[in-house]
Design an enzyme around this catalytic site. Structure first.
Site, PDB file in Angstrom:
ATOM      1  N   TYR A  23       1.641   8.496  -6.834  1.00 43.99           N
ATOM      2  CA  TYR A  23       1.770  10.303  -6.881  1.00 43.99           C
ATOM      3  C   TYR A  23       0.761  10.992  -8.062  1.00 43.99           C
ATOM      4  O   TYR A  23       0.420  10.624  -8.206  1.00 43.99           O
ATOM      5  CB  TYR A  23       3.272  10.500  -6.520  1.00 43.99           C
ATOM      6  N   LYS A  75      -3.598  -0.825  20.877  1.00 48.03           N
ATOM      7  CA  LYS A  75      -5.125  -0.830  20.718  1.00 48.03           C
ATOM      8  C   LYS A  75      -4.774  -1.086  19.555  1.00 48.03           C
ATOM      9  O   LYS A  75      -6.105  -1.783  18.478  1.00 48.03           O
ATOM     10  CB  LYS A  75      -6.044   0.271  21.115  1.00 48.03           C
TER      11      LYS A  75
END
Lengths: 384, 384
Positions: free
Chosen positions: A36, A91
């Site tokens: 970060y 999927k």
């Protein structure tokens, strides 16, 4: 048959079927300063310098959006974005399980062709590939064509091409067992939606000369229907034949059902040529149950379901197709890549009448498909 | 300071910082039949019957889109979608690490206000919440306001509200140590971008009566600038004061820098009231280095960086804020929820001059914030 309660319980456990996980661990303040702020500024700079560096410093190159507007979901029809989410998650789940691909569902609250195109275009910088899913025909054709043109990442409508890749592999193995050739076999294709049209086109491109495409009105008419149907009719026996499904089935060597439950009768199968091949791929209820087809003389049967032999299922193709395309950082999934995938699936089994396709749960298959697809990408110059 | 090579190496390892994983295992054909076709039709049916069932049968309720157009990234400015991806991935990584939230980056190739709104609206059915990130002011205000109105899931612009929540907590602890009150303290806020305006508004709403908002032209002018600046000016001392940053700093009890490197001088700090509080939050380079601020008499200093004491960092807030909002299946993140989050952060530490905020790596903090936010959601009736 699958138990309803069991399916609902599985879906409500977490709930859902995917999770997003950190692929980099943060254990202390130093890690945080790298992942970060302030460390994150460094890869940002590098990508700002050259957009292609996104492949080096972000997840983009392994992320595939599984995009749907929910307009043509399974056999359920237009159920909208929220209700299509379980399919897209399934999927994504399979992509990772079999292809190490980070699939992510994105369901869209918009059904207009141009708006779907625009929406996918806008989110494309996030992803290394786009898997279109369960979008109704004929708009799915235009959406795919347009996005392929506009984007520099592969776009693949699985209902079309995943199905075509697997059907061709299965059909070639079945015809070989029946000692027939793809070229000379009369092949009836029932259904002129996304998958029917794509399968017919793919078989014609691969050399099949006697394809007979049929929709709910009978053999396609080159003079009517949407442009995609007419164009297909011109390339097949439909340019010279007409009539009902019954008519088309007479003397056919193979029938590929991509339509709705129950449309194939035993009488139709009895009217087919010797050793007929019957793929009844409608989901969840096939055009004819395989035992009925065999009773009527079918030499080989296949369905889309996991509870019968010969499951012709897109999951044999898409994890490997995307793995290969991503490994090549391909800008497209072209015809050669699809043919390579189909060939890999066909050759993966020593085929027998009850085993014309590989098991759906085989990771090695996906890796084999991936290798061949990546090779084809490099040979055709669409790699980065 | 963070090492450039180390940051790049970490980002290129996988590459990226997130992965999408199956949360349901597929071990055999039966599992496949539940996760995928035909079993997947069951949750689809249930959601088709009632959209709210998406929370029960899909990942939606734990998915948060981390959306950016890359127009205002860190201190780097308008670097576009691809280059902003590392920040969004970092955010997603932290969401999971600290809040068990499935954050997912979506970077958009479009910078127009209406088109960003439209894009997020279209993909919203996928998600349980929207985290807007690094979108430039003033368009970020309109985008957030409009999406909050249009969507039935929480929308939260972290640069605004995450910052405001943490700054308020830190400032209240600092002022307590200096034996001053929020109400009576003269608080200069430098920067009238997304975070500056949000922090000022949040403090005013919480009772601060002597806020002086300043931008690069000096104290805000109620008669000019964009509507958001003018509106803020009207609610603060800017309605009656004018002048330069130097002027504003004279006699101030606290200064909160949300602007750019180096704009606070030692002389300015020397002109402040007794025991001044100096938050220099510009990233990666603060408005004044903390050691220089202390040399000039600062009683308490804070920065946005992990390599100094008192890191005022949004990551103290957003994982818990979203965790709490998702746990309540909230339709909004409202003012009460933000105040509850700020209060939880403030109270989490026994504050000392070098510890006015909790450690950024504390998972317990996020869970505590979550609990308070969820409570506030239920109390204000925005839960499902």
């Amino acid at each position: 048959m699958v138990d309803r309660e069991e399916a609902l319980e599985l879906h409500s456990k977490n709930p859902g079927k995917i999770s997003v996980e950190p692929s980099v661990e943060i254990d202390d303040a130093e890690d945080l300063g790298l992942v970060y702020t302030p460390g994150v500024a460094e890869p940002c700079h590098e990508i700002d310098r050259d957009r292609e560096n996104a492949y080096q410093y972000t997840s983009k190159g392994n992320l595939v959006a599984v995009v749907s507007d929910g307009s043509a979901v399974l056999g359920l029809g237009d159920i909208g974005p929220e209700a299509s989410m379980p399919v897209m998650e399934g999927k994504a789940n399979l992509m990772k399980k079999f292809g190490d691909v980070d699939g992510f569902p994105v369901v869209l609250d918009v059904q207009d062709t141009d708006k779907i195109i625009e929406s996918v275009e806008r989110m494309a910088p996030t992803f290394g590939g786009i898997n279109l899913e369960d979008i109704s025909a004929p708009k799915c054709f235009e959406i795919e064509e347009d996005l392929k043109e506009k984007l520099d990442i592969p776009v693949f409508h699985d209902d079309q091409h995943g199905t075509a890749i697997v059907v061709k592999a299965a059909l070639e193995n079945a015809l070989e067992l029946a000692e027939k050739s793809l070229e000379d076999s009369r092949i009836v294709i029932i259904g002129a939606g996304a998958s029917g049209i794509a399968v017919a086109n793919f078989l014609v491109n691969a050399g099949a000369e006697k394809v007979v495409p049929v929709d709910s009105s009978g053999v396609l008419d080159p003079e009517s229907g949407n442009g995609y149907k007419a164009e297909l009719a011109e390339k097949t026996l439909a340019r010279e034949e007409s009539g009902s499904l019954e008519d088309a089935m007479e003397g056919a060597d193979a029938v590929i059902g991509l339509s709705t439950a129950g449309v194939i009768s035993e009488e139709m199968i009895e009217s087919m040529a010797e050793d007929p091949v019957v793929f009844a791929l409608a989901n969840p209820e096939p055009e004819i149950m395989p035992e009925d087809a065999r009773d009527a003389g079918a030499f080989i049967t296949a369905t889309g379901r996991s509870d019968f032999d010969n499951q012709v299922n897109n999951s044999l193709a898409f994890p490997g197709v995307f793995r290969g395309a991503l490994d090549a950082r391909a800008t497209d999934i072209n015809e050669e890549m699809k043919l390579a995938a189909s060939e890999a699936i066909k050759n993966f089994v020593e085929s027998e009448r009850d085993k014309i396709v590989p098991e759906t749960l085989d990771r090695e298959l996906a890796m084999d498909v991936a290798e061949k697809v990546e090779e084809a990408a490099r040979e055709t110059g669409v790699e980065r």
